[in-house]
Design an enzyme around this catalytic site. Sequence first.
Site, short mmCIF file in Angstrom:
data_model
loop_
_atom_site.label_atom_id
_atom_site.label_comp_id
_atom_site.label_asym_id
_atom_site.label_seq_id
_atom_site.Cartn_x
_atom_site.Cartn_y
_atom_site.Cartn_z
N GLY A 266 -25.23 -118.25 -4.80
CA GLY A 266 -24.45 -116.82 -5.40
C GLY A 266 -24.50 -117.29 -6.80
O GLY A 266 -25.22 -118.14 -7.40
N ARG B 238 -24.04 -121.89 -14.83
CA ARG B 238 -23.78 -123.43 -14.96
C ARG B 238 -25.11 -124.13 -14.76
O ARG B 238 -26.20 -123.65 -14.18
CB ARG B 238 -22.94 -123.99 -13.52
CG ARG B 238 -21.49 -123.59 -13.75
CD ARG B 238 -20.78 -123.59 -12.64
NE ARG B 238 -20.38 -122.52 -11.65
CZ ARG B 238 -19.94 -122.57 -10.58
NH1 ARG B 238 -19.34 -123.64 -10.04
NH2 ARG B 238 -19.64 -121.36 -10.07
N HIS C 144 -25.90 -121.93 0.42
CA HIS C 144 -24.97 -121.01 -0.27
C HIS C 144 -25.52 -120.79 -1.62
O HIS C 144 -25.28 -121.46 -2.57
CB HIS C 144 -23.66 -121.40 -0.14
CG HIS C 144 -22.58 -120.50 -0.85
ND1 HIS C 144 -21.81 -119.58 -0.28
CD2 HIS C 144 -22.20 -120.28 -2.22
CE1 HIS C 144 -20.96 -118.89 -1.17
NE2 HIS C 144 -21.31 -119.37 -2.07
N ARG D 132 -30.83 -110.74 -10.22
CA ARG D 132 -31.22 -109.43 -10.01
C ARG D 132 -31.98 -109.04 -11.72
O ARG D 132 -33.01 -108.70 -11.37
CB ARG D 132 -30.40 -108.57 -9.60
CG ARG D 132 -30.02 -108.71 -8.12
CD ARG D 132 -28.89 -107.81 -7.52
NE ARG D 132 -27.65 -108.24 -8.50
CZ ARG D 132 -26.52 -107.62 -8.23
NH1 ARG D 132 -26.27 -106.89 -7.39
NH2 ARG D 132 -25.40 -108.07 -8.91
N HIS E 69 -17.77 -125.06 -1.69
CA HIS E 69 -18.21 -124.04 -0.59
C HIS E 69 -18.01 -124.44 0.90
O HIS E 69 -18.84 -123.88 1.56
CB HIS E 69 -19.71 -123.53 -1.28
CG HIS E 69 -19.50 -123.01 -2.30
ND1 HIS E 69 -20.93 -123.50 -3.27
CD2 HIS E 69 -19.28 -122.14 -3.18
CE1 HIS E 69 -20.94 -122.66 -4.42
NE2 HIS E 69 -19.79 -121.94 -4.38
N ARG F 268 -7.91 -119.24 0.48
CA ARG F 268 -8.90 -120.07 0.00
C ARG F 268 -8.72 -120.97 -1.28
O ARG F 268 -8.44 -120.18 -2.55
CB ARG F 268 -10.11 -119.32 -0.14
CG ARG F 268 -11.50 -120.22 -0.69
CD ARG F 268 -12.52 -119.35 -1.36
NE ARG F 268 -13.65 -120.49 -1.87
CZ ARG F 268 -14.24 -120.02 -2.82
NH1 ARG F 268 -14.38 -118.91 -3.27
NH2 ARG F 268 -15.08 -120.97 -3.48
N GLU G 64 -16.41 -116.05 4.62
CA GLU G 64 -15.36 -117.26 4.42
C GLU G 64 -13.94 -116.62 5.08
O GLU G 64 -13.05 -117.54 5.49
CB GLU G 64 -15.28 -117.51 2.86
CG GLU G 64 -16.27 -118.17 2.44
CD GLU G 64 -16.22 -118.14 0.78
OE1 GLU G 64 -16.59 -119.15 0.23
OE2 GLU G 64 -15.80 -117.06 0.27
N ASN H 277 -8.85 -114.46 -0.97
CA ASN H 277 -9.74 -115.12 -1.56
C ASN H 277 -10.04 -114.85 -2.77
O ASN H 277 -10.53 -113.91 -3.44
CB ASN H 277 -11.24 -114.89 -0.78
CG ASN H 277 -12.24 -115.86 -1.12
OD1 ASN H 277 -12.37 -116.40 -2.11
ND2 ASN H 277 -13.22 -115.98 -0.35
N GLY I 33 -24.37 -114.21 -1.83
CA GLY I 33 -24.96 -113.03 -2.52
C GLY I 33 -26.36 -113.01 -2.90
O GLY I 33 -27.30 -112.13 -2.30
#
Length: 362
Positions: free
Chosen positions: A171, A202, A169, A246, A143, A54, A345, A7, A292
Amino acid sequence: MRVLTVNAGSSSLKLRLLDDDEQVASHDVQRWRGEVEPIRDFFHEHGAQAVGHRVVHGGPKVLGPAVLDEPLLRYLTSLTDLAPLHQARALDGLRATSQCAPDTPAVVCVDTAFHTTLPEAAGTYALPKEWNRHWSLRRYGFHGLSHGYASRRGAELAGVAGGRVLSCHLGAGASLAAVRDGRCVDTTMGFTPDEGLVMATRSGSIDPGLLGWLVTSGKVEPDELFTTLQKRSGLAGLTGGSGDLRDVLAARADCDLDAELAYDVYAHSLLRHAGAMVAAMGGLDLLVFTGGVGEHQPPLRADLAGNLGFLGVEVDPDRNTATGSDADISSDSAAVRTVVVESREDVEIARQTREVLTRPAR
């Protein structure tokens, strides 16, 4: 069958060896630039009967897992400019593994395959039909390996059979999938992984008229525009610093106004798109968080669940705070279950690899 899963992210490499669904060995490279050595060393130490890769973009031709060969490799290479942050690294992984283990069967598992069940109305852009046909312009979604695993695992944890699942999903890259009775009926990413939610770096969906104005008025050159949308926007763009949620939450706690606005924009984007996914399914039975951010940010989970409370979503504060993966965090009285699923995954890649290699010959 012991399967090595490869991956490759935009800057990282995750190697996992699975015997059935049990992980028996793993190795992560945080800053990977396509070197052969990590894959070679891992394979020589542990071995494998098959390799599953992947790959982010399968385009209009790769509609499911497929055995790797030269024509397939050339085709996947031709799609690199559609997902430049990830496709090139995945191709590096394919080539490196083929070099290290040329006699071991390899299977390509593409993220876009999960979204091939999108209804035409959800997958079609309102562009001239000759454009769509000639250039295969459509909403591919991404994803998919994560959404496929998380929606199934989430249903197991919640004891929900089939139904309407909103898979989140979340992250550095983030997308939602509306999964009804095991089939994806809508998703937030589109022709590339840049559409949809606000992400770490993004922008997510932007008014195309705004982008056209920036270019035609000479404010920004096209190359700079696309680089900025992918690498200098999102949370990083709004804060002028880190795109890591975070860091944004820590700065927000210190009353940083830019961080406060960045979080509010991020959370509102998530809510807006979640509402659209629920509408596409005609309701909601299960809310799943993975990735995450989805696994490790209880405040964001609580905020989205609270804003979806009118649908019957309600999380237990103690369960939500204590949970990092694979747990039901719903309140006892919630009509809609909410679960957190560890992103695996590798399990999905290994499952698809075994499925292809054990399929009876026609």
